[in-house]
Design an enzyme around this catalytic site. Structure first.
Site, PDB file in Angstrom:
ATOM      1  N   HIS A 267       0.824  -1.205   0.000  1.00 28.11           N
ATOM      2  CA  HIS A 267       0.000   0.000   0.000  1.00 28.11           C
ATOM      3  C   HIS A 267       0.860   1.257   0.000  1.00 28.11           C
ATOM      4  O   HIS A 267       0.569   2.225  -0.716  1.00 28.11           O
ATOM      5  CB  HIS A 267      -0.919  -0.024   1.224  1.00 28.11           C
ATOM      6  CG  HIS A 267      -1.768   1.193   1.365  1.00 28.11           C
ATOM      7  ND1 HIS A 267      -1.566   2.145   2.340  1.00 28.11           N
ATOM      8  CD2 HIS A 267      -2.835   1.634   0.639  1.00 28.11           C
ATOM      9  CE1 HIS A 267      -2.457   3.102   2.220  1.00 28.11           C
ATOM     10  NE2 HIS A 267      -3.235   2.824   1.201  1.00 28.11           N
TER      11      HIS A 267
ATOM     12  N   GLU B  27       2.198   1.879  -3.441  1.00 32.77           N
ATOM     13  CA  GLU B  27       1.183   2.497  -4.297  1.00 32.77           C
ATOM     14  C   GLU B  27       1.163   4.015  -4.099  1.00 32.77           C
ATOM     15  O   GLU B  27       1.086   4.787  -5.058  1.00 32.77           O
ATOM     16  CB  GLU B  27      -0.185   1.899  -3.971  1.00 32.77           C
ATOM     17  CG  GLU B  27      -1.362   2.633  -4.567  1.00 32.77           C
ATOM     18  CD  GLU B  27      -2.558   2.667  -3.627  1.00 32.77           C
ATOM     19  OE1 GLU B  27      -3.214   3.729  -3.531  1.00 32.77           O
ATOM     20  OE2 GLU B  27      -2.842   1.638  -2.992  1.00 32.77           O
ATOM     21  N   HIS B  28       1.234   4.450  -2.835  1.00 35.22           N
ATOM     22  CA  HIS B  28       1.257   5.890  -2.549  1.00 35.22           C
ATOM     23  C   HIS B  28       2.506   6.555  -3.119  1.00 35.22           C
ATOM     24  O   HIS B  28       2.441   7.652  -3.682  1.00 35.22           O
ATOM     25  CB  HIS B  28       1.209   6.118  -1.038  1.00 35.22           C
ATOM     26  CG  HIS B  28      -0.166   6.085  -0.465  1.00 35.22           C
ATOM     27  ND1 HIS B  28      -0.725   7.158   0.203  1.00 35.22           N
ATOM     28  CD2 HIS B  28      -1.110   5.119  -0.443  1.00 35.22           C
ATOM     29  CE1 HIS B  28      -1.941   6.849   0.613  1.00 35.22           C
ATOM     30  NE2 HIS B  28      -2.193   5.603   0.239  1.00 35.22           N
TER      31      HIS B  28
ATOM     32  N   GLU C 168      -4.291   7.922   7.744  1.00 34.76           N
ATOM     33  CA  GLU C 168      -5.282   7.026   7.132  1.00 34.76           C
ATOM     34  C   GLU C 168      -5.615   5.865   8.064  1.00 34.76           C
ATOM     35  O   GLU C 168      -6.785   5.476   8.202  1.00 34.76           O
ATOM     36  CB  GLU C 168      -4.738   6.503   5.798  1.00 34.76           C
ATOM     37  CG  GLU C 168      -5.750   5.747   4.965  1.00 34.76           C
ATOM     38  CD  GLU C 168      -5.200   5.329   3.618  1.00 34.76           C
ATOM     39  OE1 GLU C 168      -5.909   4.589   2.903  1.00 34.76           O
ATOM     40  OE2 GLU C 168      -4.058   5.729   3.274  1.00 34.76           O
TER      41      GLU C 168
END
Length: 430
Positions: A47, A50-51, A127
């Site tokens: 993840h 991806e960022h 997040e």
């Protein structure tokens, strides 16, 4: 014209579908690597990667990546799931070369600058905090963790604050080099696209990408089931009751999808009508079935007030039992029509169609024609669905709840009340 497929010399698969009357193109690179492919000390890395994809390359700054795509009115993004990671864009047909250049730049030249990394780690910590503060997110995180205890498939995609803060630029590069190879990737475009032209463009941009990944096949998933309850001082309770589902490849996958629609796929579904409309025991209830490459999970989610929990759960269980006794032909026809309409409607979106093709290529190695899917749906019968129900809901349940859940029946009571293949005894009164 259908889906056209080519393979480059390095093994990279390229697929396109021309969609009439659409002047844009949805395109992207899908990688058969997600949260499930992480090692124990890499939890959350897929993840974070991806960022970081949009935080600068050797040729472009983060601002240049964003401005170049928006200068032509396009958009670019990425997503991480349990088993895949995708980098995708949508642009007008004339701007496909630019979008493909941006995507290839991200995949081959990302810098993972330490300062940018530190900022993005902070964003992901926010997040994680926001997800923790959202009960209907938390309950599903605990649901998968409980269903697949101590396995990567059950872990939160976001990672933990401790793991996310520990990652370095070097670790991100190493993870990408290990996981990303042409043999684990597919490039797809749907919309106003010409296959041969697109293939040449992909060859120019990614034809030299490494042919093989060094990724290890994830550990075979083992459904465990169990119970998790988190008491919070909230106005409502989030409850999920689940069972072992079916993998994409098995015979009962589509039957499980249709069964979830019959039970809780819309306002005419059994759970919505019985639990919400007739009894008013919750403000939200639905059923779902998630398939993975080697397993699946079937569940029912309900959100209700503290005073209705004790009545709600037995009613849900009763509806699950009824599904194993009888499903009407009209219900099957309605669910089949819903599924068929969903497939057709999603096929009218270039972005949805591109992701469908990519998923099929990664899972099955080929695109699945709409006609083939319709044949599979047409083959379903009420006898097959009732048989599936009786087997599905006799597996060990997974129960997770967040909120004022003190009146939720004990796990053993729920277990005893569920239908058994060898017994129809009930212990929870409806």
């Amino acid at each position: 014209m259908g889906v056209e497929v080519s393979r480059l010399s390095n093994g990279l698969t390229v697929a396109t579908e021309t969609l009439p009357s659409i002047e844009s193109v949805a395109l992207g690179v899908w990688v058969k690597s997600g949260a499930r492919n992480e090692r124990d000390d890499e939890h959350g890395m897929a993840h974070l990667l991806e960022h970081m994809a949009f935080k600068g390359t050797k040729r472009r700054s983060a601002f240049q990546i964003a401005s170049e795509i928006e200068n032509v009115g396009g958009e670019i993004n990425a997503a991480t799931s349990v088993e895949t990671t995708s980098f995708y864009a949508r642009v007008l047909a004339d701007d496909v070369p630019l979008a493909m250049d941006l995507l290839s730049d991200i995949l081959t030249e990302s810098k993972f600058d330490p300062e940018e990394l530190e900022r993005e780690q902070h964003v992901i910590l926010q997040e994680i905090g926001a997800a923790h503060d959202t009960p209907d997110d938390v309950v599903f995180d605990h649901f998968t963790e409980t269903a697949f205890r101590h396995q990567t498939i059950g872990r939160s995609i976001l990672g933990t604050p401790e793991t996310v803060k520990s990652f370095t630029s070097g670790q991100l590069h190493a993870f990408m080099e290990r996981q990303y190879g042409a043999d684990q990737m597919v490039v797809v475009a749907a919309g106003d696209v010409k296959h041969d032209v697109f293939v040449r463009d992909v060859e120019r941009q990614l034809g030299g990408f490494r042919a093989k990944s060094d990724s290890v096949v994830p550990q075979y998933a083992h459904y465990v089931g169990g119970d998790y309850r988190e008491h919070r001082d909230l106005q409502d309770a989030q409850i999920v009751l689940g069972f072992e589902g079916r993998a994409y490849h098995v015979r009962d996958f589509y039957a499980s999808q249709v069964l979830s629609m019959i039970l809780g796929g819309g306002m005419s579904s059994r759970l919505f009508q019985e639990v919400r409309e007739k009894r008013g025991l919750c403000y939200s209830v639905y059923a779902f079935h998630w398939g993975f490459s080697d397993t699946g999970i079937f569940g029912v989610h309900a959100a209700t007030g503290e005073g209705d929990i004790a009545k709600l759960v037995p009613v849900i269980i009763k509806e699950l039992e009824r599904a194993g006794e009888h499903i009407g032909q009209e219900e099957l026809d309605r669910a089949r029509a819903q599924y068929r309409a969903g497939l057709i409607m999603s096929g009218e979106s270039a972005s949805s169609r591109a992701s469908q093709i990519a998923r099929q290529m990664l899972l099955f190695g080929r695109p699945i024609a709409k006609e083939e899917l319709m044949e599979r749906l047409s083959a379903l019968t009420v006898d097959r669905l009732t048989d599936l129900s009786s087997r599905l809901f006799s597996t060990k349940p997974t129960v997770t709840a967040v909120g004022p859940v003190g009146t939720l029946p004990p796990y053993e009571s729920i277990l005893d009340a569920l239908p058994r293949l060898d017994s129809g005894l009930r212990k929870l009164a409806v």
